[in-house]
Design an enzyme around this catalytic site. Structure first.
Site, PDB file in Angstrom:
ATOM      1  CG  ASP A  43      -8.827  -9.263 -12.661  1.00 45.60           C
ATOM      2  OD1 ASP A  43      -8.427 -10.040 -11.765  1.00 45.60           O
ATOM      3  OD2 ASP A  43      -8.076  -8.593 -13.379  1.00 45.60           O
ATOM      4  CB  SER A  92      -8.009   0.818  -4.241  1.00 43.88           C
ATOM      5  OG  SER A  92      -8.376  -0.047  -5.234  1.00 43.88           O
ATOM      6  CE  LYS A 128      -6.884  -0.484 -12.244  1.00 44.59           C
ATOM      7  NZ  LYS A 128      -6.252  -1.725 -11.868  1.00 44.59           N
TER       8      LYS A 128
HETATM    9  S1  IVH Z   1      -3.496   5.873 -10.172  1.00 41.62           S
HETATM   10  C1  IVH Z   1      -4.972   7.154  -5.883  1.00 41.62           C
HETATM   11  N1  IVH Z   1      -2.811   5.018 -12.535  1.00 41.62           N
HETATM   12  O1  IVH Z   1      -4.420   0.263 -10.157  1.00 41.62           O
HETATM   13  C2  IVH Z   1      -4.939   6.270  -7.087  1.00 41.62           C
HETATM   14  N2  IVH Z   1      -3.165   3.402 -10.846  1.00 41.62           N
HETATM   15  O2  IVH Z   1      -6.953  -0.328  -8.831  1.00 41.62           O
HETATM   16  C3  IVH Z   1      -3.576   6.021  -7.563  1.00 41.62           C
HETATM   17  N3  IVH Z   1      -2.747   1.120 -11.563  1.00 41.62           N
HETATM   18  O3  IVH Z   1      -3.273   0.593  -6.883  1.00 41.62           O
HETATM   19  C4  IVH Z   1      -3.549   5.047  -8.647  1.00 41.62           C
HETATM   20  N4  IVH Z   1      -2.166   1.584 -13.614  1.00 41.62           N
HETATM   21  O4  IVH Z   1      -1.678  -0.341  -8.655  1.00 41.62           O
HETATM   22  C5  IVH Z   1      -3.141   4.670 -11.283  1.00 41.62           C
HETATM   23  N5  IVH Z   1      -2.136   4.410 -14.670  1.00 41.62           N
HETATM   24  C6  IVH Z   1      -2.466   4.066 -13.423  1.00 41.62           C
HETATM   25  C7  IVH Z   1      -2.463   2.745 -13.008  1.00 41.62           C
HETATM   26  C8  IVH Z   1      -2.828   2.450 -11.700  1.00 41.62           C
HETATM   27  C9  IVH Z   1      -2.329   0.627 -12.732  1.00 41.62           C
HETATM   28  C10 IVH Z   1      -3.050   0.296 -10.382  1.00 41.62           C
HETATM   29  C11 IVH Z   1      -2.432   0.757  -9.110  1.00 41.62           C
HETATM   30  C12 IVH Z   1      -3.568   0.976  -8.181  1.00 41.62           C
HETATM   31  C13 IVH Z   1      -4.622   0.134  -8.786  1.00 41.62           C
HETATM   32  C14 IVH Z   1      -6.006   0.587  -8.434  1.00 41.62           C
END
Ligand code: IVH
Length: 827
Positions: A43, A92, A128
């Site tokens: 990553d 994203s 995350k």
């Molecule tokens: S919010 C508009 N919250 O991370 C943004 N994303 O790198 C909505 N992800 O596509 C995403 N944990 O697959 C959000 N607590 C979290 C998350 C999360 C994992 C992932 C998700 C997103 C990616 C972005």
């Protein structure tokens, strides 16, 4: 990211080509990550590329490409599934890697909202989750569809699969909005992941046993296991058969939403609470803070809990809590302005180097591997780590100079390793305090551990210095190289012989039945059967001693073995005729990969024609001086071509300074490279002179052009065929009845450009440069990158510069793109 030029010093042209390269490389990585569930880089490496791409685009905003990675989210959905267009795109998140990046994020938000620096601003922080995102559409409270992110606009329809997850309600609990899209992450816990891999391994073993009983020779194909929980989750959700998904322990955290006829709350916190009431699991570590200090503190606390959470997370996501503010902040290209992901650094662990093992590869390279006291890093047991080469272990180069990476690593050392993202573990540090008193610097063998021939460090023609790798000098008699070479020969992208996998090659090689590729095509039934049976007996003997007790010998019926042998022989028969590119690639010539093999195959009818081409090139091969200057970093290409056209009188003129001659149009970085390599103007002048007098023949240049090869690869190809044994091995294949087919398109007889040398310059509007080149080549033209007196035709589009001037200078005919299309009958 070794020796990449700093973004600040890139010229416009370099920036454009770097952006092109990044778009290509990252599209590849994306495909491997999203479609094959098999990441190729960590990553961190990926993020570094993304940052570089962004930095270049920030400097040259007008160079942003339509296919820029900065505009992309994920990867196109796989053809395996029906597609669903997301009502609102699935975006994203931008990344922060340091506390300062987080502070900058808050500052940006405040500035955008015109808030004072000290005005309170509520921001949430939550883990995350390292899984794959999923969008669930509920209408009148019922689940109607589930889609993966795909490329952000269109995802894959996995509705039937999603319904099998216990964490995903078919129907929302309580009063739900008319239309509500719930978004979140599908993931797998560490424990479930480990259990699943054990189950898959057992299933594979049972299958292998059944296949063996049915008379198939089972080559030791590794059981299809998943590399990490994220891939396991993705692979399990993206199944054709929902029953397979049902049997996999998948979980889901809801953390966001898409289209909503009514949003159930005024803040992020309230909506997430509502998601809980609707029946979803939400992450228990989500908190809200009014100041950055709180966010960072929570980040540290989550990081400290990371190893014991039981599932993978790769950072903390911060989101502006107030939905009104979110709305005002909006989005920039692929990510919201109101959120950011604060990433963790790679996971590390400490362990001990028990031993250093040296493996000999196909090209004779001695590859050192540290055998470690097994240790868990981020949920994966690591027991080996590559030590790359001699210099890496010693921590210095052949002259004793410092190197960028690598440290004096000794057997018995305690080392810190890290698994950056999902990929190969690496050594990050040595704990010197823990070094045993009797540990001595590792002495890298100067003989091949497989054949005891001398192992040497050769001069790398690209750098002019001793290579960091040591190679076994016995190219053909070294058993390790021969074995690895045979494995390569039968591999999937080479001859691809069914029934002849790596294990079977080992059996046949060890039995003395196959020494070189041609032997494969001369295999006879009886000796083959004997070798296979002998290996079987040996294996069961081994098993018996290993288990220390009497295990009844498995009786394999004679008829079953016979059937297996027949299968191998018919697999071999099926490949007595192969495409020429596979043949060339299968030879395992250093520097000649699949792409070069394909390019070469386009220019030759068959193996004999190919060898003739190489032989012709060998007669006029490039001198070392020529190779050195033409491969000098940043020089090459047009600049090099201009240097080679300098009049001899100039080269003898002591007052001529190549660095000051404007007709060479040297760029600053090229001047630096020349000075660094050669020194004074006089030395550079001499280097150009030497290179000119050691220029290769047309045949050499045309071979290198045909294969799209640099001078080093061209030399390697020539050296391969100069080695008598190699040539004999290739001819032996032909004698054993192997032939090639070549389906390259025939050059039309009436082509207006057959045999002509052409140059495309400026921007083309009706086709891309590579397409135009391909088209011209298909018509029998030779397409060159620079204009000289030998050029027949220049096609110039808008913005053509120095090449157009060169064409005028040499009196070469210049036509427009439309005229070119008319010429080839496509106008
Ligand atoms: S919010 C508009 N919250 O991370 C943004 N994303 O790198 C909505 N992800 O596509 C995403 N944990 O697959 C959000 N607590 C979290 C998350 C999360 C994992 C992932 C998700 C997103 C990616 C972005």
């Amino acid at each position: 990211m070794a020796n990449e030029t700093s973004v600040d010093t890139l010229t416009r042209k370099e920036a454009a080509s770097e952006l092109e390269r990044l778009a290509e490389v990252m599209a590849d990585y994306d495909r491997q990550y999203y479609e094959e569930d098999a990441p190729a880089v960590s990553d961190e490496e990926y993020d570094a590329l993304r940052k570089r791409n962004l930095a270049i685009e920030a400097r040259f905003p007008d160079l942003v490409r339509g296919d820029s990675p900065s505009l992309k989210v994920g990867s196109a959905p796989s053809a395996k599934f029906a597609k669903i267009r997301h009502a609102l795109p699935m975006l994203s998140l931008d990344n922060a890697f340091s506390d300062e990046d987080v502070a900058d994020f808050a500052k940006r938000v405040r500035r955008f909202l015109k808030l004072a620096d000290d005005a309170p601003l509520a921001i949430t922080a939550e883990p995350k989750i390292d899984g794959l995102s999923l969008s669930l559409r509920y209408e009148k409270g019922r689940l109607v569809s589930a889609a993966t992110r795909g490329d952000g606009a269109v995802g894959e329809d996995v509705t039937a699969n999603a319904l099998t997850l216990p964490d995903i309600p078919d129907e929302l609990h309580g009063e739900a909005p008319e239309i509500f899209e719930v978004r979140g992450e599908v993931y797998m816990t560490h424990a479930d992941f480990a259990g699943l891999n054990i189950k898959l391994a057992e299933e594979a073993a049972a299958l292998a046993e059944a296949a063996e009983a049915a008379g198939k020779v089972v080559t030791a194909k590794a059981a299809r296991q998943f590399a990490n929980p994220r891939n396991a989750a993705a692979g399990s959700l993206r199944q054709k058969n929902p029953e397979v998904t049902r049997s996999r322990p998948l979980r889901f955290f809801a953390y966001a939403w898409g289209e909503a006829s009514e949003v159930p709350g005024r803040t992020q916190t309230e909506v997430v609470e509502a998601l809980g009431h609707f029946g979803f699991s939400t992450n228990p570590l989500m908190r809200r803070f009014d100041h950055i200090a709180g966010l960072i503190e929570h980040y540290r606390s989550i990081e400290a809990q990371r190893a014991t959470l039981g599932y993978d997370i790769d950072g903390v996501v911060y989101k502006v809590d107030d939905l009104e503010l979110q709305k005002r902040l909006g989005f920039v290209s692929r990510a919201p302005r109101w959120a950011i992901a604060h990433k963790f650094s790679a996971e590390q662990a400490t362990t001990v180097v028990r031993e250093i093992e040296i493996n000999v590869g196909r090209t004779g390279k001695l590859a050192p591997l540290a055998k470690l006291q097994p240790v868990t890093v981020g949920g994966v047991v690591v027991s080996n780590v590559t030590l790359h080469n001699e210099d890496y272990i010693a921590g210095k180069d052949a002259d004793g100079g410092p190197i960028r990476e690598g440290k004096d690593i000794r057997i018995g050392d305690t080392i810190v390793i890290q698994r950056a993202g999902d990929v190969i573990p690496q050594v990050v540090d040595i704990v010197i305090e823990k070094r045993p008193a009797d540990a001595v610097p590792y002495i890298f063998p100067d003989h091949c551990p497989a054949c005891n021939s001398k192992a040497e460090r050769l001069v790398n023609p690209r750098t002019g210095r001793l290579d960091s790798n040591r190679v076994c000098t016995a190219t053909l008699t070294c058993p390790a190289q021969a074995r690895e070479g045979l494995k390569h020969f039968v591999s999937r992208n080479a001859f691809d012989i069914e029934g002849l996998g790596e294990t079977m090659i080992e059996t046949l090689f060890d039995a003395g039945l196959v020494h070189q590729p041609a032997d494969i095509f001369r295999l006879q039934f009886e000796p083959l059967r004997e070798a296979v049976e002998a290996r079987r007996r040996e294996l069961s003997e081994l098993r018996r001693t290993a288990e220390g007790k009497a295990v009844p010998e498995k009786t394999v019926k004679k008829a079953e073995t016979s059937r297996a042998i027949e299968n191998i022989l018919s697999g071999i028969d099926a490949r007595r005729e192969v495409p020429l590119d596979r043949f060339v690639f299968a030879l395992g010539i250093p520097e000649i990969g699949e792409t070069s093999a394909k390019s070469l195959a386009r220019h030759f009818d068959d193996v004999r024609g190919f060898i003739e081409g190489v032989d012709a090139a060998a007669k006029g091969r490039a001198g070392e001086d020529w190779t050195e200057l033409s491969t000098l970093r940043t020089v090459g290409g047009n600049t090099f071509a201009r240097m080679m056209e300098i009049e001899p009188t100039k080269l003898e003129d002591e007052s001529w300074d190549p660095l000051k001659d404007t007709s060479l149009a040297l760029k600053a970085n090229q001047r630096v490279a020349l000075k660094e390599r050669y020194g004074e103007a006089s030395a550079i002048r001499e280097a150009i002179g030497r290179a000119s007098s050691h220029a290769p023949s047309e045949a050499f240049l045309s071979l290198s052009k045909d294969g799209d090869l640099g001078p080093v690869a061209t030399q390697s190809l020539i050296s391969f065929f100069e080695e008598k044994h190699n040539r004999e091995a290739v001819l032996a294949l032909l004698e054993a009845g192997v032939s090639t087919i070549n389906e390259r398109p025939k050059v039309p007889a009436a082509s207006p450009v057959a045999g002509k040398t052409m140059v495309f310059t400026g921007s083309l509007e009706k086709m891309t440069r590579p397409d135009a080149t391909k088209r011209a080549e298909a018509l029998g033209a030779k397409v060159s990158g620079s204009v000289s007196k030998k050029t027949d035709l220049v096609v110039a589009g808008p913005g053509a510069g120095s090449k157009l001037a060169d064409a005028e200078k040499h009196g070469v005919k210049v036509i427009s793109e439309d005229e070119w299309l008319a010429l080839i009958g496509e106008g």
